[in-house]
Design a protein around this motif. Structure first.
Motif, short mmCIF file in Angstrom:
data_model
loop_
_atom_site.label_atom_id
_atom_site.label_comp_id
_atom_site.label_asym_id
_atom_site.label_seq_id
_atom_site.Cartn_x
_atom_site.Cartn_y
_atom_site.Cartn_z
N HIS A 1 14.47 3.76 -8.09
CA HIS A 1 14.13 4.04 -9.40
C HIS A 1 13.39 5.17 -9.14
O HIS A 1 13.25 5.87 -8.38
CB HIS A 1 12.84 2.82 -9.61
N ASP B 1 11.17 -0.69 -4.94
CA ASP B 1 9.72 -1.54 -5.41
C ASP B 1 9.97 -2.89 -6.28
O ASP B 1 10.97 -2.73 -7.00
CB ASP B 1 8.96 -0.56 -6.25
N HIS C 1 10.38 6.45 -9.94
CA HIS C 1 8.86 6.93 -9.35
C HIS C 1 9.09 8.14 -8.44
O HIS C 1 10.04 8.09 -7.80
CB HIS C 1 8.20 5.60 -8.74
N HIS D 1 9.68 8.00 -4.91
CA HIS D 1 11.21 7.80 -4.67
C HIS D 1 12.18 8.70 -5.08
O HIS D 1 13.29 8.68 -4.30
CB HIS D 1 11.45 6.25 -5.34
N HIS E 1 10.87 -3.60 -11.91
CA HIS E 1 9.87 -3.06 -11.57
C HIS E 1 9.42 -1.94 -12.42
O HIS E 1 8.24 -2.05 -13.23
CB HIS E 1 10.12 -2.03 -10.37
#
Ligand SMILES: [Zn+2]
Length: 456
Positions: free
Chosen positions: A67, A178, A69, A72, A157
Motif C-alpha cells: 500500500h 498493514d 503509505h 511502505h 487498511h
C-alpha cells in the motif's frame, strides 16, 4: 545456500519498528522485494534511510507494494538511484496514490541538505518508477517464471491496500502489509485468509486494543459540539491519506443530518485535497454502505461549511475567521506541515481543542502532546499547551491486538510459522507471545537484518 525447495526472507528493515517496511524474498534464482518504505521517527526520514541497501538493487526482479503509505513506498526513488530496473507491482489505487505521495515527499525532502537527496529524490526517478509500475486487481494472479504466483487480497487498511499472497511449490506465504481496522467507514473488511503456510504480519497495535467504533463517532460528535459551545478552534492533525477522507465522511454525515451545529471547517492540506480527488476517482473500491450513499447523489467528502485552502494565502486567512471553527491539517504526527502553524497559534488557548486521531510515533511533537507535556517547542518557539486534548483511538487504520489474533486464528490450522514485524518491540513481542499462548502458533519476532529460511 538456498535450494529449490527453500525460500529465504531477509528483514532488511521494518522489524522491531513500525516503519520502513522492506523485506527481501529469495529463492530459485529469483529475488523479490516486498515494500520499500521510509524509516520514520522524529524526522520524516531517519538518517538510516540513506545508507546503501543491503542487497544489489539491480538484481531485484520485482518490487511488490502492499500500500502507498510512505513507510511502505518512500525509498523507491532511492532504489531506482541504486540501479533497480525490475518491475513494480501493486493495485491501481496504490500506484496512483503513490504518485501523489512520492511527489509530496520529494518536496519535503528537497529541503534536507544532507545525503544528496536532491539527486535521489528527483522527478526523473519518480517518473522512472511509475514507468516500471504495473497494476493488478484484487484476486488477479501474476505468474512469474521459476514457479511463483502472486496476488493481492484486500487488506482494508487504506484505499488500494493489499495483502500479498505468494504461492510457491504448493505453499502459501502471506505478507500482510498493514491490516485495516475493519469495519472501516469507507472500505470493505479485510479479506479472510484461511490457507496460509507462513505469514509475515504487522503488529503496530500488537499489545493494545482500540475503542469501539460506535464510541468513536459519538466522541467526534461530542468534541465538535464542545468546541462549538466553547467558541473555540478545534485543530485536528491528521494523516492526509485515508484518515482525512474517513473524517470528512463522518463529518459529512454528522453535519448533513444536523447532529452537530454548522461551523467553518477548513481542509488545510494541499496533499489531502489531492488525495481526496483520487478517492473520489476510485469510489468503486468502497464498501457497500459508502457505495449506496454515493448512489443517492451525496458527495461523500463535501458538506456545508467545508472549505479547502490549497494556497498559503488561503491557509493564513484562516486565522482571521472567528471561532468556533475546525481546522484539519497535516501532518498526522505534527512532525511537519501546516498543522505546526495552527498548533503554535491555538495550543495556548484554553477554549481550543486538539484532537488526536492516530498513532503518534515516539519522538514526534504529536507524541509529546499525546503524553501530556505542557510546554513544547514549535518552529523554534516555546509554546504553552492550555488547549484541551481529545483522543479518539478508534480511528486507527490498524487492527488492534484482539483483531490481529482473530485474523491469524482463521488460518491457525494451516500455519507453520508467523513472523511478527512492523511494530515497536514490546508490541511485536506481546503479539507473538499471545499467538503462541492462545493459538499454539509458532510466532517469531525477527530483528533487523536477520534472514530466515522457510521450507516449501
Ligand atoms: Zn499503512
Amino acid at each position: 545456500m538456498v535450494n529449490d525447495k527453500n525460500l529465504k526472507i531477509t528483514f532488511c528493515s521494518g522489524a522491531g519498528t513500525v516503519t520502513g517496511a522492506n523485506f527481501l524474498l529469495e529463492g530459485n534464482d529469483k529475488k523479490f522485494l516486498i515494500d520499500c518504505g521510509l524509516i520514520q521517527g522524529e524526522k520524516i526520514a531517519d538518517d538510516l534511510n540513506w545508507e546503501k541497501f543491503p542487497y544489489d538493487a539491480s538484481l531485484i526482479d520485482i518490487l511488490f507494494i502492499t500500500h502507498s503509505h510512505i513507510d511502505h513506498i518512500g525509498r523507491i526513488p532511492k532504489l531506482i538511484s541504486e540501479g533497480f530496473k525490475g518491475r513494480i507491482v501493486s493495485t491501481m489505487p496504490t500506484k496512483e496514490i503513490a504518485d501523489v505521495m512520492l511527489v509530496d515527499t520529494a518536496h519535503l525532502l528537497s529541503r534536507e541538505e544532507h545525503y544528496d537527496l536532491a539527486s535521489i529524490y528527483t522527478p526523473a526517478n519518480i517518473e522512472k518508477a511509475l514507468d516500471l509500475w504495473e497494476t493488478l486487481e484484487y484476486g488477479q494472479k501474476l505468474n512469474v517464471d521459476h514457479g511463483f504466483q502472486f496476488s493481492f487480497k484486500d487488506a482494508g487498511h487504506i484505499l488500494g491496500s493489499g495483502m500479498l499472497e505468494i504461492i510457491y511449490n504448493g505453499k502459501k506465504i502471506v505478507f500482510t502489509g498493514d491490516l485495516g481496522n475493519s469495519p472501516s467507514p469507507l472500505l470493505p473488511d479485510t479479506e479472510v485468509i484461511d490457507d496460509a503456510d507462513y505469514m509475515i504480519m504487522e503488529s503496530c497495535y500488537g499489545d493494545r486494543n482500540h475503542e469501539e467504533r460506535e464510541e468513536r463517532k459519538k466522541k467526534l460528535e461530542e468534541v465538535i459540539k464542545n468546541n462549538y459551545e466553547n467558541k473555540g478552534t478545534l485543530i485536528i492533525p491528521t494523516f492526509s491519506l485515508e484518515r482525512t477522507q474517513e473524517l470528512l465522511y463522518e463529518m459529512n454525515s454528522l453535519v448533513e443530518n444536523n447532529i452537530v451545529p454548522r461551523m467553518p471547517v477548513f481542509l488545510d492540506s494541499p496533499l489531502s485535497i489531492k488525495l481526496t480527488k483520487v478517492y473520489l476517482k476510485y469510489g468503486r473500491y468502497f464498501n457497500i454502505k459508502a457505495l449506496s450513499i454515493i448512489a443517492t447523489g451525496d458527495k461523500l467528502f463535501d458538506f456545508p461549511g467545508l472549505k479547502e485552502t490549497p494556497t498559503t494565502e488561503d491557509s493564513k486567512a484562516i486565522l482571521d475567521v472567528p471561532p468556533p471553527k475546525i481546522i484539519i491539517a497535516g501532518s498526522g504526527m505534527s512532525n511537519g506541515g501546516r498543522i505546526l502553524h495552527h498548533e503554535k497559534n491555538y495550543l495556548p488557548g484554553k477554549n481550543n481543542t486538539i484532537l488526536l486521531t492516530g498513532y503518534q510515533s515516539v519522538g514526534t511533537l504529536g507524541r509529546f502532546i499525546y503524553d501530556g507535556v505542557k510546554k513544547v517547542h514549535i518552529m523554534g518557539e516555546e509554546v504553552n499547551i492550555r488547549a484541551q486534548m481529545a483522543i479518539i483511538s478508534g480511528y486507527s487504520g490498524h487492527k488492534d491486538s484482539d483483531h490481529l489474533i482473530e485474523f491469524v486464528e482463521n488460518t491457525a490450522n494451516t500455519l507453520k510459522k508467523v513472523f511478527v514485524v512492523m511494530g515497536e518491540p514490546k508490541s511485536s513481542m506481546f503479539l507473538a507471545q499471545k499467538l503462541n499462548d492462545s493459538l499454539g502458533i509458532d510466532a517469531y519476532v525477527p530483528t533487523v537484518g536477520e534472514s530466515v529460511i522457510i521450507k516449501c
